[in-house]
Design a protein around this motif. Structure first.
Motif, PDB file in Angstrom:
ATOM      1  N   ARG A  83       2.592   1.694  -3.411  1.00 12.91           N
ATOM      2  CA  ARG A  83       1.658   2.196  -4.420  1.00 12.91           C
ATOM      3  C   ARG A  83       1.421   3.695  -4.241  1.00 12.91           C
ATOM      4  O   ARG A  83       1.344   4.444  -5.210  1.00 12.91           O
ATOM      5  CB  ARG A  83       0.324   1.447  -4.346  1.00 12.91           C
ATOM      6  CG  ARG A  83       0.401   0.047  -4.891  1.00 12.91           C
ATOM      7  CD  ARG A  83      -0.960  -0.646  -4.805  1.00 12.91           C
ATOM      8  NE  ARG A  83      -0.876  -2.016  -5.199  1.00 12.91           N
ATOM      9  CZ  ARG A  83      -0.954  -2.452  -6.450  1.00 12.91           C
ATOM     10  NH1 ARG A  83      -1.093  -1.587  -7.423  1.00 12.91           N
ATOM     11  NH2 ARG A  83      -0.872  -3.729  -6.726  1.00 12.91           N
ATOM     12  N   ARG A  84       1.312   4.137  -2.979  1.00  8.08           N
ATOM     13  CA  ARG A  84       1.114   5.559  -2.703  1.00  8.08           C
ATOM     14  C   ARG A  84       2.321   6.369  -3.175  1.00  8.08           C
ATOM     15  O   ARG A  84       2.176   7.392  -3.848  1.00  8.08           O
ATOM     16  CB  ARG A  84       0.890   5.779  -1.197  1.00  8.08           C
ATOM     17  CG  ARG A  84       0.475   7.184  -0.836  1.00  8.08           C
ATOM     18  CD  ARG A  84       0.285   7.323   0.666  1.00  8.08           C
ATOM     19  NE  ARG A  84       1.540   7.269   1.376  1.00  8.08           N
ATOM     20  CZ  ARG A  84       2.361   8.306   1.506  1.00  8.08           C
ATOM     21  NH1 ARG A  84       2.066   9.458   0.977  1.00  8.08           N
ATOM     22  NH2 ARG A  84       3.490   8.184   2.171  1.00  8.08           N
ATOM     23  N   VAL A  85       3.517   5.894  -2.868  1.00  8.17           N
ATOM     24  CA  VAL A  85       4.737   6.579  -3.296  1.00  8.17           C
ATOM     25  C   VAL A  85       4.834   6.593  -4.819  1.00  8.17           C
ATOM     26  O   VAL A  85       5.195   7.610  -5.420  1.00  8.17           O
ATOM     27  CB  VAL A  85       5.981   5.907  -2.660  1.00  8.17           C
ATOM     28  CG1 VAL A  85       7.258   6.406  -3.296  1.00  8.17           C
ATOM     29  CG2 VAL A  85       5.996   6.151  -1.164  1.00  8.17           C
ATOM     30  N   ASN A  86       4.478   5.482  -5.454  1.00  7.61           N
ATOM     31  CA  ASN A  86       4.527   5.403  -6.908  1.00  7.61           C
ATOM     32  C   ASN A  86       3.564   6.416  -7.531  1.00  7.61           C
ATOM     33  O   ASN A  86       3.904   7.070  -8.522  1.00  7.61           O
ATOM     34  CB  ASN A  86       4.196   3.986  -7.362  1.00  7.61           C
ATOM     35  CG  ASN A  86       4.603   3.733  -8.784  1.00  7.61           C
ATOM     36  OD1 ASN A  86       5.579   4.291  -9.263  1.00  7.61           O
ATOM     37  ND2 ASN A  86       3.848   2.889  -9.471  1.00  7.61           N
ATOM     38  N   ASP A  87       2.376   6.561  -6.962  1.00  3.32           N
ATOM     39  CA  ASP A  87       1.417   7.550  -7.471  1.00  3.32           C
ATOM     40  C   ASP A  87       1.971   8.969  -7.347  1.00  3.32           C
ATOM     41  O   ASP A  87       1.806   9.789  -8.253  1.00  3.32           O
ATOM     42  CB  ASP A  87       0.084   7.448  -6.727  1.00  3.32           C
ATOM     43  CG  ASP A  87      -0.699   6.197  -7.095  1.00  3.32           C
ATOM     44  OD1 ASP A  87      -0.388   5.588  -8.142  1.00  3.32           O
ATOM     45  OD2 ASP A  87      -1.620   5.837  -6.330  1.00  3.32           O
ATOM     46  N   ILE A  88       2.621   9.259  -6.237  1.00  6.70           N
ATOM     47  CA  ILE A  88       3.221  10.585  -6.036  1.00  6.70           C
ATOM     48  C   ILE A  88       4.316  10.826  -7.077  1.00  6.70           C
ATOM     49  O   ILE A  88       4.387  11.900  -7.688  1.00  6.70           O
ATOM     50  CB  ILE A  88       3.777  10.727  -4.607  1.00  6.70           C
ATOM     51  CG1 ILE A  88       2.625  10.766  -3.604  1.00  6.70           C
ATOM     52  CG2 ILE A  88       4.662  11.963  -4.470  1.00  6.70           C
ATOM     53  CD1 ILE A  88       3.066  10.635  -2.158  1.00  6.70           C
ATOM     54  N   LYS A 118       0.839  -1.206   0.000  1.00  6.16           N
ATOM     55  CA  LYS A 118       0.000   0.000   0.000  1.00  6.16           C
ATOM     56  C   LYS A 118       0.874   1.257   0.000  1.00  6.16           C
ATOM     57  O   LYS A 118       0.626   2.207  -0.746  1.00  6.16           O
ATOM     58  CB  LYS A 118      -0.908  -0.016   1.228  1.00  6.16           C
ATOM     59  CG  LYS A 118      -1.857   1.147   1.306  1.00  6.16           C
ATOM     60  CD  LYS A 118      -2.732   1.033   2.543  1.00  6.16           C
ATOM     61  CE  LYS A 118      -3.651   2.217   2.679  1.00  6.16           C
ATOM     62  NZ  LYS A 118      -4.491   2.101   3.879  1.00  6.16           N
ATOM     63  N   GLU A 119       1.910   1.264   0.827  1.00  4.61           N
ATOM     64  CA  GLU A 119       2.820   2.414   0.896  1.00  4.61           C
ATOM     65  C   GLU A 119       3.573   2.602  -0.421  1.00  4.61           C
ATOM     66  O   GLU A 119       3.722   3.724  -0.911  1.00  4.61           O
ATOM     67  CB  GLU A 119       3.807   2.233   2.053  1.00  4.61           C
ATOM     68  CG  GLU A 119       4.844   3.311   2.160  1.00  4.61           C
ATOM     69  CD  GLU A 119       4.293   4.675   2.531  1.00  4.61           C
ATOM     70  OE1 GLU A 119       5.020   5.663   2.367  1.00  4.61           O
ATOM     71  OE2 GLU A 119       3.130   4.771   2.968  1.00  4.61           O
TER      72      GLU A 119
END
Length: 96
Positions: A43-48, A40-41
Motif C-alpha cells: 500500500r505504501r509503494v502504491n501510494d508513492i 502494508k508495504e
C-alpha cells in the motif's frame, strides 16, 4: 501426553489434538502477520507510485500547454555552471 492428559482431566487423544491445533493456529497467525506486513508495504509503494504518476502527468500537461515547469524557478536561481550553459543551449533561449 498419556501422563499429562489424566492430570488435566482429558484423554491423551484430546490433548494431542489440542496441541496439534495450537501449532497450526500459531503458524497461521504468523502467516497472517507476514501478509499484513506485506500488504502494508505494498500500500505504501502504491501510494508513492500514485503520487509520482500524478506529478509526471501534471508536468506533461503543463509542458503541453506552455505552463512554466515546477523546476524552472529553481533553475533560474542556481548559479550558472558549464553544465547549465550546455543545458541552456539545448533548451533554447531563456524565457523573458
Amino acid at each position: 501426553m498419556e501422563s499429562i492428559g489424566p492430570k488435566i482431566g482429558c484423554v491423551p487423544q484430546t490433548l494431542l489434538e489440542r496441541v496439534k491445533r495450537q501449532q497450526v493456529d500459531a503458524g497461521g497467525r504468523e502467516r497472517l502477520r507476514q501478509f499484513e506486513r506485506e500488504n502494508k508495504e505494498l500500500r505504501r509503494v502504491n501510494d508513492i507510485l500514485k503520487a509520482a504518476s500524478a506529478f509526471f502527468a501534471r508536468a506533461e500537461l503543463d509542458r503541453r500547454h506552455g505552463v512554466e515547469s515546477l523546476w524552472e524557478p529553481w533553475r533560474r536561481a542556481l548559479p550558472e555552471t558549464e553544465g547549465a550553459e550546455a543545458d541552456a543551449g539545448r533548451r533554447g533561449p531563456p524565457k523573458a
